[in-house]
Design a protein around this motif. Structure first.
Motif, PDB file in Angstrom:
ATOM      1  N   VAL A  48       0.848  -1.201   0.000  1.00 29.94           N
ATOM      2  CA  VAL A  48       0.000   0.000   0.000  1.00 29.94           C
ATOM      3  C   VAL A  48       0.876   1.240   0.000  1.00 29.94           C
ATOM      4  CG1 VAL A  48      -1.632   1.339   1.402  1.00 29.94           C
ATOM      5  CG2 VAL A  48      -1.981  -1.127   1.078  1.00 29.94           C
ATOM      6  N   PHE A  49       1.909   1.255   0.857  1.00 32.65           N
ATOM      7  CA  PHE A  49       2.818   2.404   0.923  1.00 32.65           C
ATOM      8  C   PHE A  49       3.433   2.680  -0.449  1.00 32.65           C
ATOM      9  CE2 PHE A  49       6.777   4.594   1.400  1.00 32.65           C
ATOM     10  CZ  PHE A  49       6.585   5.486   2.437  1.00 32.65           C
ATOM     11  N   GLU A  50       3.949   1.623  -1.096  1.00 37.21           N
ATOM     12  CA  GLU A  50       4.632   1.805  -2.380  1.00 37.21           C
ATOM     13  C   GLU A  50       3.650   2.218  -3.471  1.00 37.21           C
ATOM     14  OE1 GLU A  50       7.804   1.849  -2.749  1.00 37.21           O
ATOM     15  OE2 GLU A  50       8.196   1.292  -0.677  1.00 37.21           O
ATOM     16  N   ASN A  51       2.421   1.714  -3.427  1.00 32.84           N
ATOM     17  CA  ASN A  51       1.419   2.121  -4.413  1.00 32.84           C
ATOM     18  C   ASN A  51       1.125   3.615  -4.310  1.00 32.84           C
ATOM     19  OD1 ASN A  51      -0.220   0.210  -6.314  1.00 32.84           O
ATOM     20  ND2 ASN A  51       0.267  -1.056  -4.531  1.00 32.84           N
ATOM     21  N   ILE A  52       0.905   4.080  -3.065  1.00 35.36           N
ATOM     22  CA  ILE A  52       0.602   5.500  -2.879  1.00 35.36           C
ATOM     23  C   ILE A  52       1.805   6.360  -3.237  1.00 35.36           C
ATOM     24  CG2 ILE A  52      -0.059   7.259  -1.176  1.00 35.36           C
ATOM     25  CD1 ILE A  52      -1.613   5.113   0.318  1.00 35.36           C
ATOM     26  N   ALA A  53       2.995   5.847  -2.939  1.00 32.38           N
ATOM     27  CA  ALA A  53       4.214   6.624  -3.186  1.00 32.38           C
ATOM     28  C   ALA A  53       4.631   6.648  -4.651  1.00 32.38           C
ATOM     29  CB  ALA A  53       5.357   6.060  -2.340  1.00 32.38           C
ATOM     30  N   SER A  54       4.110   5.723  -5.463  1.00 33.94           N
ATOM     31  CA  SER A  54       4.620   5.543  -6.826  1.00 33.94           C
ATOM     32  C   SER A  54       4.621   6.823  -7.671  1.00 33.94           C
ATOM     33  CB  SER A  54       3.840   4.429  -7.542  1.00 33.94           C
ATOM     34  OG  SER A  54       2.455   4.722  -7.578  1.00 33.94           O
ATOM     35  N   GLN A  98      -9.969   0.738  -2.947  1.00 31.04           N
ATOM     36  CA  GLN A  98     -10.442   1.999  -3.517  1.00 31.04           C
ATOM     37  C   GLN A  98      -9.772   3.186  -2.825  1.00 31.04           C
ATOM     38  OE1 GLN A  98     -13.536   2.419  -6.066  1.00 31.04           O
ATOM     39  NE2 GLN A  98     -11.772   3.742  -6.309  1.00 31.04           N
ATOM     40  N   ARG A  99      -9.598   3.083  -1.517  1.00 27.52           N
ATOM     41  CA  ARG A  99      -8.962   4.173  -0.780  1.00 27.52           C
ATOM     42  C   ARG A  99      -7.473   4.286  -1.117  1.00 27.52           C
ATOM     43  NH1 ARG A  99     -10.885   3.228   5.260  1.00 27.52           N
ATOM     44  NH2 ARG A  99     -11.545   1.201   4.475  1.00 27.52           N
ATOM     45  N   VAL A 100      -6.820   3.153  -1.384  1.00 23.97           N
ATOM     46  CA  VAL A 100      -5.417   3.204  -1.814  1.00 23.97           C
ATOM     47  C   VAL A 100      -5.330   3.904  -3.172  1.00 23.97           C
ATOM     48  CG1 VAL A 100      -3.396   1.831  -2.459  1.00 23.97           C
ATOM     49  CG2 VAL A 100      -4.818   1.117  -0.521  1.00 23.97           C
ATOM     50  N   SER A 101      -6.255   3.573  -4.065  1.00 24.47           N
ATOM     51  CA  SER A 101      -6.285   4.230  -5.374  1.00 24.47           C
ATOM     52  C   SER A 101      -6.488   5.735  -5.223  1.00 24.47           C
ATOM     53  CB  SER A 101      -7.414   3.619  -6.214  1.00 24.47           C
ATOM     54  OG  SER A 101      -7.499   4.234  -7.479  1.00 24.47           O
ATOM     55  N   LEU A 102      -7.359   6.125  -4.297  1.00 23.88           N
ATOM     56  CA  LEU A 102      -7.563   7.542  -4.004  1.00 23.88           C
ATOM     57  C   LEU A 102      -6.284   8.177  -3.471  1.00 23.88           C
ATOM     58  CD1 LEU A 102     -11.056   7.762  -2.281  1.00 23.88           C
ATOM     59  CD2 LEU A 102     -10.284   9.147  -4.193  1.00 23.88           C
ATOM     60  N   VAL A 107      -1.833  12.132  -3.232  1.00 22.20           N
ATOM     61  CA  VAL A 107      -0.457  12.417  -2.822  1.00 22.20           C
ATOM     62  C   VAL A 107       0.228  13.365  -3.805  1.00 22.20           C
ATOM     63  CG1 VAL A 107       0.785  10.567  -4.064  1.00 22.20           C
ATOM     64  CG2 VAL A 107       1.512  11.237  -1.757  1.00 22.20           C
ATOM     65  N   ARG A 108      -0.369  13.520  -4.985  1.00 24.62           N
ATOM     66  CA  ARG A 108       0.172  14.396  -6.016  1.00 24.62           C
ATOM     67  C   ARG A 108      -0.287  15.831  -5.811  1.00 24.62           C
ATOM     68  NH1 ARG A 108       0.373  12.624 -11.149  1.00 24.62           N
ATOM     69  NH2 ARG A 108       0.789  14.820 -11.603  1.00 24.62           N
ATOM     70  N   ASN A 109       0.330  16.751  -6.553  1.00 24.02           N
ATOM     71  CA  ASN A 109      -0.116  18.139  -6.624  1.00 24.02           C
ATOM     72  C   ASN A 109      -0.337  18.476  -8.099  1.00 24.02           C
ATOM     73  OD1 ASN A 109      -0.759  20.773  -5.951  1.00 24.02           O
ATOM     74  ND2 ASN A 109       1.379  21.451  -6.024  1.00 24.02           N
ATOM     75  N   PRO A 110      -1.398  17.905  -8.713  1.00 25.21           N
ATOM     76  CA  PRO A 110      -1.560  18.002 -10.162  1.00 25.21           C
ATOM     77  C   PRO A 110      -2.307  19.266 -10.582  1.00 25.21           C
ATOM     78  CG  PRO A 110      -3.264  16.623  -9.261  1.00 25.21           C
ATOM     79  CD  PRO A 110      -2.433  17.078  -8.087  1.00 25.21           C
ATOM     80  N   GLU A 111      -2.418  19.455 -11.898  1.00 30.49           N
ATOM     81  CA  GLU A 111      -3.242  20.531 -12.448  1.00 30.49           C
ATOM     82  C   GLU A 111      -4.720  20.223 -12.225  1.00 30.49           C
ATOM     83  OE1 GLU A 111      -2.362  23.360 -13.858  1.00 30.49           O
ATOM     84  OE2 GLU A 111      -0.194  23.031 -13.870  1.00 30.49           O
ATOM     85  N   VAL A 112      -5.070  18.938 -12.308  1.00 32.11           N
ATOM     86  CA  VAL A 112      -6.468  18.537 -12.175  1.00 32.11           C
ATOM     87  C   VAL A 112      -6.543  17.102 -11.660  1.00 32.11           C
ATOM     88  CG1 VAL A 112      -6.551  17.835 -14.618  1.00 32.11           C
ATOM     89  CG2 VAL A 112      -8.672  18.300 -13.401  1.00 32.11           C
ATOM     90  N   PHE A 113      -7.489  16.854 -10.773  1.00 34.93           N
ATOM     91  CA  PHE A 113      -7.816  15.493 -10.336  1.00 34.93           C
ATOM     92  C   PHE A 113      -8.942  14.974 -11.216  1.00 34.93           C
ATOM     93  CE2 PHE A 113      -6.198  17.092  -6.178  1.00 34.93           C
ATOM     94  CZ  PHE A 113      -5.224  16.128  -5.957  1.00 34.93           C
ATOM     95  N   LEU A 114      -8.794  13.756 -11.730  1.00 34.73           N
ATOM     96  CA  LEU A 114      -9.836  13.090 -12.508  1.00 34.73           C
ATOM     97  C   LEU A 114     -10.282  11.863 -11.724  1.00 34.73           C
ATOM     98  CD1 LEU A 114      -8.100  13.200 -16.011  1.00 34.73           C
ATOM     99  CD2 LEU A 114      -9.714  14.865 -15.057  1.00 34.73           C
ATOM    100  N   MET A 115     -11.544  11.827 -11.324  1.00 36.27           N
ATOM    101  CA  MET A 115     -12.027  10.761 -10.442  1.00 36.27           C
ATOM    102  C   MET A 115     -13.216  10.046 -11.072  1.00 36.27           C
ATOM    103  SD  MET A 115     -11.571  12.320  -6.635  1.00 36.27           S
ATOM    104  CE  MET A 115      -9.970  12.932  -6.111  1.00 36.27           C
TER     105      MET A 115
END
Length: 333
Positions: A48-54, A98-102, A107-115
């Motif tokens: 989970v840590f590595e997925n979120i950090a990827s 689903q929460r890991v995917s979220l 964790v990013r600072n993007p121009e836009v979140f697409l959900m």
């Protein structure tokens, strides 16, 4: 639509702009967007840590390890999965995945979140909690978020603006209030609210200086509010479609002359409330009732419609004409 914005698909026509710049020719990795997929799309061999950090370890957006750990732990606490950081996706429930995917997007600072329906696989209690968390996170992040959902509660509670799509076409774009109180079409009106809005065909009758709706065989008790009469007269049709939210129809078992006779069709208790469906002049009408109401099929019941809150649509096109009520009146040509 999300795939087009992300760059996974290329539009056949038109342009996509971000911050005033056309991005049609930009590759997905160069658009700086973060996407949450409905099917999770997690790396099965990573924790989970590595997925979120990827995303923070990608060549383009690489961050120092200390910053990565800080951000992953911050997001994991918000999503209440900080105790799962060393598990693999195969050891998680669907809601946890689903929460890991979220988390991987947040964790990013993007121009836009697409959900893409990010709360679909969560249980009802957690979904309610996450709606509140999303609202707070969005206020803090101040980042454009495009959020796809079939749940009208999510749309009304989270959105600044809502775009309602019907078979690939936009029916209406507006604030939650505009969408709910002044729906552009019958389709939009029916998409928001549970139980669904009642939309009934009604004739327009002028007598004694008043305009009445000939509704469910009764043309004496449905006076059109003065605030919408002009809009209906300008519209010119002698028949309209009148929409009544279930909360705007009252019922009684001891009717008076101002009420319309009907009969009980079905009763569905839903805990704190119930959906009462009645039949009048061959039409089924949905109401909100007390959950402990004692009724039987075919039992006589009397209805009072609050015409002051009715929404009027064109009987041919289904498009909005006017509405009277506390949210005001607007006429659409």
């Amino acid at each position: 639509m999300l795939n087009l914005i992300a760059g996974i698909l290329v539009p056949e026509e038109g342009v996509i702009t971000m911050n005033g710049n056309v991005v049609n020719s930009l590759e997905p990795e160069d658009r700086n967007v973060a996407m949450v997929f409905e099917n999770y799309a997690l790396y099965p061999h990573l924790t989970v840590f590595e997925n979120i950090a990827s995303p923070l370890r990608s060549p383009k957006y690489r961050q120092p390890e200390g910053k990565i750990r800080e951000e992953v732990e911050r997001v994991a606490k918000i999503l209440r999965i900080d105790w799962l950081l060393q598990r693999l996706p195969s050891e998680l429930s669907n809601g946890q995945r689903q929460r890991v995917s979220l988390g991987r997007a947040l964790v990013r600072n993007p121009e836009v979140f697409l959900m893409d329906e990010p709360l679909t696989h969560l249980d009802a209690k957690l979904r309610h909690q996450m709606r509140a968390e999303f609202k707070e996170m969005q206020a803090n992040l101040n980042t454009t978020t495009i959020y796809v959902t079939h749940d009208y509660l999510e749309a009304l509670s989270l959105a600044d603006r809502i775009a309602v799509l019907n078979q690939g076409r936009i029916e209406q774009i507006g604030t939650p209030d505009e969408i709910y109180y002044r729906p552009a079409t019958e389709f939009v009106a029916e998409a928001f609210g549970e139980p669904e809005i009642n939309i009934l065909t009604a004739g327009l009758v002028n007598k004694d200086g008043w305009m009445y709706l000939n509704l469910l065989g009764d043309s004496d008790h449905f006076a059109v509010p003065g605030r919408v009469r002009q809009a209906l007269e300008e519209h010119g049709a002698d028949t309209v479609r009148a929409g009544f939210r279930p909360k705007d129809i009252k019922y009684s078992f001891t009717g008076d002359p101002s009420m319309l006779r009907a009969s009980v069709y079905s009763f569905e208790p839903l805990g704190a409330k119930a959906i009462l469906t009645v039949q009048a002049d061959g039409q089924l009408i949905r109401l909100i009732a007390a959950a402990d109401l004692d009724v039987k099929p075919d039992q006589p019941i009397y209805l009072k419609f609050n015409v002051e809150e009715a929404i009027f649509f064109d009987s041919g096109t289904g498009r909005f004409i006017a509405r009277a009520g506390e949210k005001g009146v607007r006429s659409v040509g």
